[in-house]
Design a protein around this motif. Structure first.
Motif, mmCIF file in Angstrom:
data_model
loop_
_atom_site.group_PDB
_atom_site.id
_atom_site.type_symbol
_atom_site.label_atom_id
_atom_site.label_comp_id
_atom_site.label_asym_id
_atom_site.label_seq_id
_atom_site.Cartn_x
_atom_site.Cartn_y
_atom_site.Cartn_z
ATOM 1 N N GLU A 35 -3.885 4.404 -1.728
ATOM 2 C CA GLU A 35 -5.115 4.561 -0.952
ATOM 3 C C GLU A 35 -4.929 5.658 0.099
ATOM 4 O OE1 GLU A 35 -8.568 4.662 0.072
ATOM 5 O OE2 GLU A 35 -8.306 2.948 -1.270
ATOM 6 N N ALA A 75 -6.699 0.264 4.636
ATOM 7 C CA ALA A 75 -5.770 -0.334 3.678
ATOM 8 C C ALA A 75 -4.710 -1.168 4.378
ATOM 9 C CB ALA A 75 -5.120 0.753 2.836
ATOM 10 N N GLN A 76 -4.246 -0.680 5.527
ATOM 11 C CA GLN A 76 -3.166 -1.374 6.210
ATOM 12 C C GLN A 76 -3.609 -2.659 6.882
ATOM 13 O OE1 GLN A 76 0.012 1.613 7.888
ATOM 14 N NE2 GLN A 76 -1.996 2.575 7.924
ATOM 15 N N ALA A 83 3.780 -1.148 3.827
ATOM 16 C CA ALA A 83 3.228 0.161 3.515
ATOM 17 C C ALA A 83 4.356 1.147 3.237
ATOM 18 C CB ALA A 83 2.367 0.673 4.666
ATOM 19 N N LEU A 118 0.696 5.149 0.672
ATOM 20 C CA LEU A 118 -0.136 6.119 1.365
ATOM 21 C C LEU A 118 0.402 7.528 1.141
ATOM 22 C CD1 LEU A 118 -0.313 4.197 4.763
ATOM 23 C CD2 LEU A 118 -2.012 4.128 2.930
ATOM 24 N N MET A 137 -1.353 -0.973 -4.230
ATOM 25 C CA MET A 137 -2.544 -0.141 -4.077
ATOM 26 C C MET A 137 -2.209 1.229 -3.501
ATOM 27 S SD MET A 137 -6.143 -1.028 -2.112
ATOM 28 C CE MET A 137 -5.384 -1.390 -0.526
ATOM 29 N N VAL A 166 0.845 -1.192 0.000
ATOM 30 C CA VAL A 166 0.000 0.000 0.000
ATOM 31 C C VAL A 166 0.877 1.238 0.000
ATOM 32 C CG1 VAL A 166 -1.754 1.283 1.271
ATOM 33 C CG2 VAL A 166 -1.835 -1.207 1.222
ATOM 34 N N ALA A 179 -2.471 -4.925 4.192
ATOM 35 C CA ALA A 179 -1.137 -4.752 3.616
ATOM 36 C C ALA A 179 -0.102 -5.674 4.230
ATOM 37 C CB ALA A 179 -0.687 -3.306 3.778
ATOM 38 N N LYS A 188 1.460 9.731 -5.837
ATOM 39 C CA LYS A 188 1.089 8.311 -5.830
ATOM 40 C C LYS A 188 0.543 7.860 -7.186
ATOM 41 C CE LYS A 188 -1.961 8.689 -2.561
ATOM 42 N NZ LYS A 188 -2.052 10.167 -2.619
#
Length: 243
Positions: free
Chosen positions: A193, A199-200, A206, A35, A191, A33, A203, A42
């Motif tokens: 997000e 999301a985590q 991250a 972030l 991803m 992920v 994951a 991103k």
């Protein structure tokens, strides 16, 4: 060897640096992920990986092959799918026709029909609405359609750009459950997000970006409190970027 290896990739739009020296990797079965707030770079990162925007520097290796200078269609055929921000479905077309667009590289009608049935089995709501105009679907259903379209290409890696954006909470839960099921089926996930907490939960690692640069990387599950207040696993120098 990682499935995807990104080394010092930079993206510029004229004088503006959107991504500066990004390095990272995604292994088989990983859910990585990225972030960061709006404007962190991103989306530009994902678009550069799949060849939609040119790289100003760096190298991308996928499945052991250098794809840095490949065109987008060749990258997609190699096994990378991008689910874009905002879903980008073809609203006037039917659900079925939207899905078939995802299988454009397939020439066999039998293979396309088999892929369609697999998508309908995974997403029953799409089977029920196969003849409906895609623009008439709800936001959550359109996101399922975007996932299904990407899966029609039988990817090894799915890149997802803000899949929960603009969705009601119940639809966000469905989206994240779908992301988990995609990963559990053996497809690696990269991803982007903004919903950091949710999301985590999925994951395996991250990465936090700010102003085009990586500021933190975590592979231990300790990044839990949201962008800007994370306890650093890797704390890189805070050099100013143009964006």
């Amino acid at each position: 060897m990682p499935l995807l290896e990104i080394s010092n990739v930079s993206v510029r739009y004229g004088a503006v640096t959107a991504v500066r020296d990004f390095s990272g990797s995604v292994g088989d079965g990983d859910v990585v992920v990225v972030l960061g707030s709006n404007g962190a770079g991103k989306s530009s990162l994902l678009r550069s990986i799949v060849g939609l925007v040119p790289k100003a520097g760096g190298r991308v290796v996928f499945d052991g092959v250098d794809i840095t200078r490949w065109r987008t269609n060749r990258i997609v055929k190699a096994g990378i799918a991008l689910v874009p921000e905002g879903r980008r479905i073809f609203s006037p077309l039917s659900v079925r026709d939207n899905l078939l667009i995802g299988a454009y590289a397939r020439t066999s009608r039998t293979e396309k029909a088999k892929l369609l049935e697999e998508i309908y089995e995974r997403f029953p709501v799409l089977a029920d609405r196969r003849d409906r105009q895609a623009g008439l679907l709800s936001g959550g259903e359109q996101q399922m359609l975007a996932f299904g379209r990407a899966l029609m290409g039988s990817p090894k890696l799915m890149m997802m750009d803000e899949p929960s954006m603009g969705l009601a909470p119940v639809a966000v839960d469905t989206v994240m459950t779908t992301v988990q099921s995609i990963a559990e089926s053996g497809i690696a996930v990269l991803m982007v997000e903004q919903n950091a907490a949710m999301a985590q939960e999925l994951a395996t690692s991250a990465i936090v970006m700010e102003r085009g640069e990586i500021t933190e990387v975590d592979t231990t599950g300790r990044v839990k409190t949201g962008v800007g207040t994370l306890s650093g696993f890797v704390d890189l120098p805070d050099e100013p970027a143009d964006r």
